[in-house]
Design a protein around this motif. Structure first.
Motif, PDB file in Angstrom:
ATOM      1  N   HIS A 187     -38.080 -20.183  21.028  1.00 62.84           N
ATOM      2  CA  HIS A 187     -38.171 -19.888  19.599  1.00 62.84           C
ATOM      3  C   HIS A 187     -39.031 -18.632  19.465  1.00 62.84           C
ATOM      4  N   LEU A 188     -38.358 -17.512  19.321  1.00 60.94           N
ATOM      5  CA  LEU A 188     -39.014 -16.212  19.298  1.00 60.94           C
ATOM      6  C   LEU A 188     -39.534 -15.898  17.905  1.00 60.94           C
ATOM      7  N   VAL A 189     -40.793 -15.476  17.837  1.00 56.61           N
ATOM      8  CA  VAL A 189     -41.377 -15.018  16.581  1.00 56.61           C
ATOM      9  C   VAL A 189     -41.897 -13.602  16.803  1.00 56.61           C
ATOM     10  N   LEU A 190     -41.411 -12.673  15.998  1.00 60.02           N
ATOM     11  CA  LEU A 190     -41.803 -11.269  16.122  1.00 60.02           C
ATOM     12  C   LEU A 190     -42.430 -10.775  14.825  1.00 60.02           C
ATOM     13  N   LYS A 191     -43.352  -9.861  14.971  1.00 59.90           N
ATOM     14  CA  LYS A 191     -43.878  -9.097  13.844  1.00 59.90           C
ATOM     15  C   LYS A 191     -43.295  -7.697  13.978  1.00 59.90           C
ATOM     16  N   VAL A 192     -42.423  -7.315  13.052  1.00 66.68           N
ATOM     17  CA  VAL A 192     -41.645  -6.082  13.175  1.00 66.68           C
ATOM     18  C   VAL A 192     -41.923  -5.171  11.984  1.00 66.68           C
ATOM     19  N   GLN A 193     -42.102  -3.887  12.270  1.00 63.94           N
ATOM     20  CA  GLN A 193     -42.296  -2.925  11.185  1.00 63.94           C
ATOM     21  C   GLN A 193     -41.089  -2.948  10.245  1.00 63.94           C
ATOM     22  N   TYR A 229     -39.270  -0.909   8.415  1.00 65.78           N
ATOM     23  CA  TYR A 229     -38.107  -0.032   8.530  1.00 65.78           C
ATOM     24  C   TYR A 229     -37.389  -0.233   9.863  1.00 65.78           C
ATOM     25  N   ALA A 230     -38.131  -0.590  10.899  1.00 62.56           N
ATOM     26  CA  ALA A 230     -37.496  -0.877  12.188  1.00 62.56           C
ATOM     27  C   ALA A 230     -36.717  -2.172  12.142  1.00 62.56           C
ATOM     28  N   CYS A 231     -37.063  -3.020  11.193  1.00 64.00           N
ATOM     29  CA  CYS A 231     -36.409  -4.334  11.081  1.00 64.00           C
ATOM     30  C   CYS A 231     -35.013  -4.250  10.463  1.00 64.00           C
ATOM     31  N   GLN A 232     -34.706  -3.114   9.870  1.00 65.09           N
ATOM     32  CA  GLN A 232     -33.453  -3.002   9.136  1.00 65.09           C
ATOM     33  C   GLN A 232     -32.235  -3.313  10.007  1.00 65.09           C
ATOM     34  N   HIS A 233     -32.251  -2.843  11.256  1.00 66.06           N
ATOM     35  CA  HIS A 233     -31.067  -3.053  12.097  1.00 66.06           C
ATOM     36  C   HIS A 233     -30.888  -4.520  12.479  1.00 66.06           C
ATOM     37  N   LEU A 234     -31.956  -5.336  12.365  1.00 68.27           N
ATOM     38  CA  LEU A 234     -31.825  -6.757  12.672  1.00 68.27           C
ATOM     39  C   LEU A 234     -31.119  -7.521  11.550  1.00 68.27           C
ATOM     40  N   TYR A 235     -31.088  -6.951  10.352  1.00 69.84           N
ATOM     41  CA  TYR A 235     -30.240  -7.520   9.301  1.00 69.84           C
ATOM     42  C   TYR A 235     -28.770  -7.327   9.669  1.00 69.84           C
ATOM     43  N   GLU A 236     -28.478  -6.171  10.259  1.00 67.05           N
ATOM     44  CA  GLU A 236     -27.097  -5.835  10.602  1.00 67.05           C
ATOM     45  C   GLU A 236     -26.662  -6.468  11.919  1.00 67.05           C
ATOM     46  N   ARG A 237     -27.601  -6.555  12.858  1.00 69.76           N
ATOM     47  CA  ARG A 237     -27.299  -7.071  14.194  1.00 69.76           C
ATOM     48  C   ARG A 237     -28.343  -8.123  14.551  1.00 69.76           C
ATOM     49  N   PRO A 238     -28.192  -9.342  14.035  1.00 66.83           N
ATOM     50  CA  PRO A 238     -29.212 -10.380  14.245  1.00 66.83           C
ATOM     51  C   PRO A 238     -29.335 -10.794  15.703  1.00 66.83           C
ATOM     52  N   LEU A 239     -30.513 -11.313  16.060  1.00 67.29           N
ATOM     53  CA  LEU A 239     -30.783 -11.779  17.405  1.00 67.29           C
ATOM     54  C   LEU A 239     -30.089 -13.110  17.699  1.00 67.29           C
ATOM     55  N   SER A 240     -29.834 -13.896  16.669  1.00 70.95           N
ATOM     56  CA  SER A 240     -29.175 -15.189  16.837  1.00 70.95           C
ATOM     57  C   SER A 240     -28.597 -15.629  15.505  1.00 70.95           C
ATOM     58  N   ILE A 268     -35.606 -13.690   8.446  1.00 70.21           N
ATOM     59  CA  ILE A 268     -36.549 -12.579   8.277  1.00 70.21           C
ATOM     60  C   ILE A 268     -37.306 -12.800   6.985  1.00 70.21           C
ATOM     61  N   SER A 269     -38.605 -12.753   7.071  1.00 66.75           N
ATOM     62  CA  SER A 269     -39.437 -12.903   5.876  1.00 66.75           C
ATOM     63  C   SER A 269     -40.427 -11.743   5.792  1.00 66.75           C
ATOM     64  N   ILE A 270     -40.807 -11.391   4.592  1.00 66.90           N
ATOM     65  CA  ILE A 270     -41.706 -10.257   4.360  1.00 66.90           C
ATOM     66  C   ILE A 270     -43.157 -10.719   4.500  1.00 66.90           C
ATOM     67  N   ILE A 271     -43.939  -9.993   5.305  1.00 69.98           N
ATOM     68  CA  ILE A 271     -45.367 -10.260   5.446  1.00 69.98           C
ATOM     69  C   ILE A 271     -46.144  -9.417   4.432  1.00 69.98           C
ATOM     70  N   VAL A 319     -39.837 -11.996  12.029  1.00 68.90           N
ATOM     71  CA  VAL A 319     -38.490 -12.366  12.474  1.00 68.90           C
ATOM     72  C   VAL A 319     -38.599 -13.604  13.345  1.00 68.90           C
ATOM     73  N   ARG A 320     -37.797 -14.616  13.046  1.00 67.26           N
ATOM     74  CA  ARG A 320     -37.733 -15.833  13.857  1.00 67.26           C
ATOM     75  C   ARG A 320     -36.302 -16.046  14.319  1.00 67.26           C
ATOM     76  N   ALA A 321     -36.121 -16.401  15.604  1.00 69.04           N
ATOM     77  CA  ALA A 321     -34.781 -16.609  16.161  1.00 69.04           C
ATOM     78  C   ALA A 321     -34.868 -17.445  17.425  1.00 69.04           C
ATOM     79  N   THR A 322     -33.839 -18.252  17.649  1.00 74.13           N
ATOM     80  CA  THR A 322     -33.732 -19.015  18.890  1.00 74.13           C
ATOM     81  C   THR A 322     -32.859 -18.221  19.853  1.00 74.13           C
ATOM     82  N   VAL A 323     -33.427 -17.823  20.979  1.00 75.24           N
ATOM     83  CA  VAL A 323     -32.724 -16.940  21.915  1.00 75.24           C
ATOM     84  C   VAL A 323     -32.954 -17.395  23.350  1.00 75.24           C
ATOM     85  N   ALA A 324     -32.112 -16.894  24.256  1.00 76.30           N
ATOM     86  CA  ALA A 324     -32.321 -17.126  25.684  1.00 76.30           C
ATOM     87  C   ALA A 324     -33.370 -16.147  26.196  1.00 76.30           C
ATOM     88  N   ASN A 325     -34.245 -16.627  27.033  1.00 74.36           N
ATOM     89  CA  ASN A 325     -35.319 -15.780  27.569  1.00 74.36           C
ATOM     90  C   ASN A 325     -34.805 -14.982  28.762  1.00 74.36           C
TER      91      ASN A 325
END
Length: 364
Positions: free
Chosen positions: A282-288, A290-301, A306-309, A316-322
């Motif tokens: 369960h990946l949790v990231l703190k992403v800038q 403007y850099a986060c914009q592409h994750l709306y288009e190409r999600p990790l899972s 995505i929530s605003i801090i 960003v929270r996502a369940t991914v393979a390590n």
């Protein structure tokens, strides 16, 4: 090759079998006598079968001429010429195909050519180029004037930073044969950290394409077991470019390799098809922001959120393979994203970044 002599089939089947059997190269053109080896094997009926063969060749040529408007079946000397004192030979024009040709078919090959231009080895790319050459000879003008055909002038694929490795064509052929015939495969495999190749036997399962690398996935030899987890421990992946030699063994792979638990889809879900530690995290990231914009288009899972801090950062929270690819991506996002959880992954990324900084801070 047909299972039985071609002469034993109905006429329509004989014509199709002849079409398949005839060589696609003028240099390999074949005579009636050579064709008879595959066509008929009854010594008591040789004369009749040879005459039938001549008539079948004439009939096949007539079909190509009358229906497909093609002189695909070539006779040397040419049809209609006197062959007195000569041995007539036959072959299929190599550019000919009975594939259905329409603009969708050609468009598919055109797009495959463009989108794989820099992601497949040269030998694979050449096979696509050859197919396009064949299609263009048959319907070039109509295709290029069609709406789909005009797209090729408006598309381009940029090359990968790292080029695809060179593959051994003979190795590829052996792998294909072993997979399609469910046979065992003997390979000589050279790990990138070893000086010499090691010979081993593999139960091949399939091919994996990751970026511009190709891997053979399969199992080390093992006896059947009721517990799938025991058999999974024998699973291995091999970079095809590191296979220096491959030979098909005329022995079937065990039935257990075909279990539903070991389909490519299930192996992928289990994290077996690429370098990883075999776990979902369960990946949790703190992403800038403007850099986060592409994750709306190409999600990790699929379950990514995505929530605003604040005005600068998003979470960003996502369940991914390590996987190693995930770690490489996180390192590439070094100044734009921070791993919050899991702590073990955060430590790995931090160590890689420290190592990189140390290299850049060293005085050359």
């Amino acid at each position: 090759m047909p299972t039985y002599p071609i002469a034993s089939y109905t006429k329509s089947a004989r014509l199709f079998a002849l079409y398949q059997y005839l060589p696609r190269d003028k240099a390999k053109a074949i005579s009636l006598t050579e064709l008879m080896i595959e066509y008929g094997d009854d010594p008591n009926n040789f004369a009749n079968e040879r005459k039938n063969l001549e008539n079948d060749l004439i009939g096949l040529n007539q079909i190509f001429n009358d229906i497909l408007y093609s002189e695909a079946l070539v006779r040397v000397p040419a049809w209609g010429q006197n062959i007195s004192g000569q041995t007539a030979r036959f072959y299929i024009e190599p550019s000919f195909s009975i594939d259905i040709i329409n603009e969708q078919t050609v468009f598919f090959w055109e797009m495959l050519d463009k989108y794989t231009a820099n992601y497949l080895p040269i030998s694979f790319k050449q096979s696509i180029t050859d197919k396009l050459t064949q299609l263009h000879r048959q319907d070039k003008n109509n295709f290029h004037q069609s709406p789909l055909g005009q797209w090729q002038d408006h598309l381009i694929t940029l090359p990968s930073v790292v080029q695809a490795p060179i593959l051994d064509n003979e190795v590829i052929v052996s792998i294909h044969q072993a997979l399609l015939q469910n046979c065992q495969l003997q390979i000589s495999y050279q790990n990138k950290w070893d000086d010499s190749a090691v010979q081993r036997v593999v139960y091949p399962k399939g091919l994996i394409f990751i970026d511009n690398m190709i891997y053979l996935t399969g199992f080390n030899p093992a006896d059947d077991h009721i517990d799938d987890d025991v058999l999974l421990k024998t699973h291995r992946n091999f970079a095809v470019n590191r296979i220096t030699e491959a030979n098909v063994i005329n022995e079937p792979i065990p039935d257990w390799v075909g279990r539903n638990a070991f389909t490519l889809q299930n192996l992928h879900k289990l994290g077996k098809l690429e370098l990883n530690d075999g776990t979902q995290i369960h990946l949790v990231l703190k992403v800038q922001k403007y850099a986060c914009q592409h994750l709306y288009e190409r999600p990790l899972s699929e379950d990514q959120t995505i929530s605003i801090i604040d005005d600068t950062w998003n979470e960003v929270r996502a369940t991914v393979a390590n996987t190693h690819r995930l770690q490489d991506w996180l390192v590439s996002m070094s100044q734009l994203a921070v791993v919050v959880e899991p702590s073990e992954l955060k430590a790995v990324i931090l160590e890689r970044l420290k190592s990189g900084m140390q290299l850049y801070n060293e005085k050359n």
